[in-house]
Write an enzyme that holds these catalytic residues in place. Structure first.
Site, mmCIF file in Angstrom:
data_model
loop_
_atom_site.group_PDB
_atom_site.id
_atom_site.type_symbol
_atom_site.label_atom_id
_atom_site.label_comp_id
_atom_site.label_asym_id
_atom_site.label_seq_id
_atom_site.Cartn_x
_atom_site.Cartn_y
_atom_site.Cartn_z
ATOM 1 C CB THR A 136 -7.694 7.519 10.044
ATOM 2 O OG1 THR A 136 -8.525 8.390 9.267
ATOM 3 C CG2 THR A 136 -8.834 6.660 11.067
ATOM 4 N N GLY B 104 0.939 -1.147 -0.451
ATOM 5 C CA GLY B 104 0.167 0.145 -0.135
ATOM 6 C C GLY B 104 0.710 1.245 -0.046
ATOM 7 C CD1 TRP C 47 -7.505 13.589 3.922
ATOM 8 C CD2 TRP C 47 -7.577 15.369 3.046
ATOM 9 N NE1 TRP C 47 -9.294 13.878 3.782
ATOM 10 C CE2 TRP C 47 -8.889 14.995 3.259
ATOM 11 C CE3 TRP C 47 -7.452 16.674 2.544
ATOM 12 C CZ2 TRP C 47 -10.229 15.874 3.261
ATOM 13 C CZ3 TRP C 47 -7.942 17.568 2.460
ATOM 14 C CH2 TRP C 47 -10.642 17.245 2.433
ATOM 15 C CG ASP D 194 -5.447 -12.383 4.974
ATOM 16 O OD1 ASP D 194 -5.904 -11.709 5.698
ATOM 17 O OD2 ASP D 194 -6.944 -13.098 4.330
ATOM 18 C CE LYS E 198 -7.607 2.521 10.518
ATOM 19 N NZ LYS E 198 -5.936 1.720 10.619
ATOM 20 C CE1 TYR F 155 -9.954 3.315 7.623
ATOM 21 C CE2 TYR F 155 -10.587 5.796 7.380
ATOM 22 C CZ TYR F 155 -9.715 5.062 7.462
ATOM 23 O OH TYR F 155 -8.603 5.346 7.444
HETATM 24 N N1 LIG Z 1 -4.817 7.316 2.653
HETATM 25 C C1 LIG Z 1 -5.151 7.821 3.727
HETATM 26 O O1 LIG Z 1 -5.381 9.378 2.973
HETATM 27 C C2 LIG Z 1 -4.903 7.769 5.056
HETATM 28 C C3 LIG Z 1 -5.545 8.825 5.509
HETATM 29 C C4 LIG Z 1 -5.778 8.143 7.206
HETATM 30 C C5 LIG Z 1 -5.252 7.222 7.790
HETATM 31 N N2 LIG Z 1 -5.388 6.432 6.916
HETATM 32 C C6 LIG Z 1 -3.197 5.471 7.393
HETATM 33 O O2 LIG Z 1 -2.650 4.750 7.182
HETATM 34 C C7 LIG Z 1 -2.495 3.471 6.911
HETATM 35 C C8 LIG Z 1 -2.210 2.773 5.986
HETATM 36 O O3 LIG Z 1 -2.890 3.102 4.591
HETATM 37 P P1 LIG Z 1 -3.244 3.460 3.255
HETATM 38 O O4 LIG Z 1 -2.968 4.847 2.856
HETATM 39 O O5 LIG Z 1 -0.879 2.996 2.733
HETATM 40 O O6 LIG Z 1 -3.577 2.215 2.331
HETATM 41 P P2 LIG Z 1 -3.617 1.934 0.766
HETATM 42 O O7 LIG Z 1 -3.125 1.488 0.226
HETATM 43 O O8 LIG Z 1 -5.382 0.730 0.733
HETATM 44 O O9 LIG Z 1 -2.841 -0.097 1.163
HETATM 45 C C9 LIG Z 1 -3.127 -0.909 2.592
HETATM 46 C C10 LIG Z 1 -2.892 -2.102 2.495
HETATM 47 O O10 LIG Z 1 -3.215 -3.038 3.103
HETATM 48 C C11 LIG Z 1 -3.012 -4.318 2.014
HETATM 49 N N3 LIG Z 1 -4.591 -5.507 2.971
HETATM 50 C C12 LIG Z 1 -5.490 -5.161 3.081
HETATM 51 N N4 LIG Z 1 -6.225 -6.328 4.078
HETATM 52 C C13 LIG Z 1 -5.763 -6.819 3.802
HETATM 53 C C14 LIG Z 1 -5.107 -8.023 4.364
HETATM 54 N N5 LIG Z 1 -6.339 -8.785 5.288
HETATM 55 N N6 LIG Z 1 -4.759 -9.163 4.963
HETATM 56 C C15 LIG Z 1 -2.904 -8.278 3.945
HETATM 57 N N7 LIG Z 1 -3.249 -7.497 3.695
HETATM 58 C C16 LIG Z 1 -4.099 -6.881 4.009
HETATM 59 C C17 LIG Z 1 -4.015 -4.239 0.875
HETATM 60 O O11 LIG Z 1 -3.641 -4.491 0.334
HETATM 61 P P3 LIG Z 1 -4.511 -4.853 -1.468
HETATM 62 O O12 LIG Z 1 -4.337 -4.056 -1.863
HETATM 63 O O13 LIG Z 1 -4.713 -6.279 -2.259
HETATM 64 O O14 LIG Z 1 -6.229 -4.429 -1.340
HETATM 65 C C18 LIG Z 1 -3.172 -2.656 1.193
HETATM 66 O O15 LIG Z 1 -1.538 -3.059 0.203
HETATM 67 C C19 LIG Z 1 -3.991 3.014 7.157
HETATM 68 O O16 LIG Z 1 -3.703 2.200 9.209
HETATM 69 C C20 LIG Z 1 -4.617 4.243 6.959
HETATM 70 O O17 LIG Z 1 -6.534 3.763 7.676
HETATM 71 C C21 LIG Z 1 -4.169 6.036 5.687
#
Ligand SMILES: NC(=O)c1ccc[n+]([C@@H]2O[C@H](COP(=O)([O-])OP(=O)(O)OC[C@H]3O[C@@H](n4cnc5c(N)ncnc54)[C@H](OP(=O)(O)O)[C@@H]3O)[C@@H](O)[C@H]2O)c1
Length: 285
Positions: free
Chosen positions: A100, A10, A149, A36, A128, A124
């Site tokens: 988040t 991710g 974000w 997973d 969280k 969500y």
């Molecule tokens: N991006 C934002 O704007 C944002 C904002 C606030 C907080 N956050 C927090 O930051 C953290 C990382 O977010 P991110 O933006 O990097 O999200 P992301 O780009 O969607 O990455 C999440 C990863 O988790 C994987 N995943 C989902 N379910 C899984 C499972 N059961 N087993 C193993 N892997 C799994 C996904 O794989 P697949 O792609 O194969 O589904 C993806 O690679 C999270 O805790 C999120 O709440 C992010």
């Protein structure tokens, strides 16, 4: 220091894997195909066998997916951090987890601090918030980093792609009536590394300074990408959150601040505009 990163495919997991490997951590970057995280027995087995000193969980089920599938949301966002944190405690490893700004309802006009009470308004946000408590409760050596974000290389979201879409002459749909902190994933990874080196425990907010809407972000991206005001005006379509008709509600005003980082002597991160300029420069290389 051996570090396992889950969700390494991710946005945050990818940046953090690169950053920690560059700083000399022995990084085992696990993508979904490798582990997973909802398979608690498999996760515990990897942690037992690899004997890391730290596990960083970057997995998440996205905002609208959670609304569509609350059971899966609970498995990924609550039970996975709980069982990972517990397996780490058993193996003597520290645990770092992400959360988040959407744990807050955003009904006021203030920047939220770590000590403010979560009041989530979506599946969500609720899962969280529960995941934070589960992780912190299962491992005394646990840190939870709330961010907001996030944008950067490899991101598939609006903020990460806006400048590229605009440069290619494609229209973007930018929301005008939700405000939050934006965060460059490289600044997030650098701050996480600082927290790790201080062995920080508990809850931390990590975001770039300043507040914006998606529309303000897209306008800044258009300027930085070299578009003139007229081009930007034709390419940036403005609309309200309600007009997006998304499955999950988004909070209206959820910028974050971090008294907890200040207490550790850490200065706030730079303004989001400076961080976005860096991202767009790096992305053009
Ligand atoms: N991006 C934002 O704007 C944002 C904002 C606030 C907080 N956050 C927090 O930051 C953290 C990382 O977010 P991110 O933006 O990097 O999200 P992301 O780009 O969607 O990455 C999440 C990863 O988790 C994987 N995943 C989902 N379910 C899984 C499972 N059961 N087993 C193993 N892997 C799994 C996904 O794989 P697949 O792609 O194969 O589904 C993806 O690679 C999270 O805790 C999120 O709440 C992010």
């Amino acid at each position: 220091m051996k570090t396992i990163i889950t969700g390494a495919g991710g946005l945050v997991g990818g940046a953090l894997s690169r950053r920690l490997a560059d700083s000399g951590h022995g990084v085992l970057a696990l993508r979904r195909a490798d582990l997973d995280v909802t398979d608690a027995a498999a996760a515990a087995r990897v942690i037992r066998e690899e004997r890391p000193s730290l596990v960083v969980n970057c997995t998440v089920l996205g905002v609208d997916e959670c609304e569509r599938d609350p059971e899966a949301a609970h498995a990924v966002n609550v039970e996975a951090p709980r069982s990972l944190a517990a397996a780490c405690a058993e193996a003597g490893a520290a645990f770092l987890h992400f959360s988040t700004n959407y744990v807050f309802d955003g009904e006021g006009e203030k920047r939220y601090a770590e000590e403010d009470e979560p009041r989530p308004a979506s599946v969500y946000g609720r899962t969280k918030a529960e995941g934070e408590r589960a992780a912190l409760g299962a491992n005394p050596r646990c840190a939870v980093v709330r961010t907001s974000w996030v944008f950067g290389a490899g991101g598939r979201n609006f903020l990460s792609a806006a400048h590229r879409e605009l440069l290619a002459g494609r229209r973007v749909r930018a929301i005008i009536d939700t405000w939050a902190s934006a965060t460059y994933v490289e600044d997030l990874a650098a701050r996480v590394e600082e927290l790790l080196s201080r062995r920080a425990r508990g809850l931390f907010h990590v975001v770039n300074e300043g507040v914006c809407t998606y529309e303000e972000f897209a306008r800044e991206a258009s300027l930085l990408a070299g578009l003139d005001g007229r081009e930007a005006a034709t390419l940036i379509e403005t609309l309200t959150e309600a007009e997006m008709h998304r499955p999950a509600p988004r909070p209206r005003y959820t910028p974050l601040r971090s008294p907890a980082a200040e207490r550790l002597g850490l200065a706030p991160l730079r303004q989001w505009r400076a961080a976005l300029a860096d991202y767009i420069r790096n992305d053009a290389r």
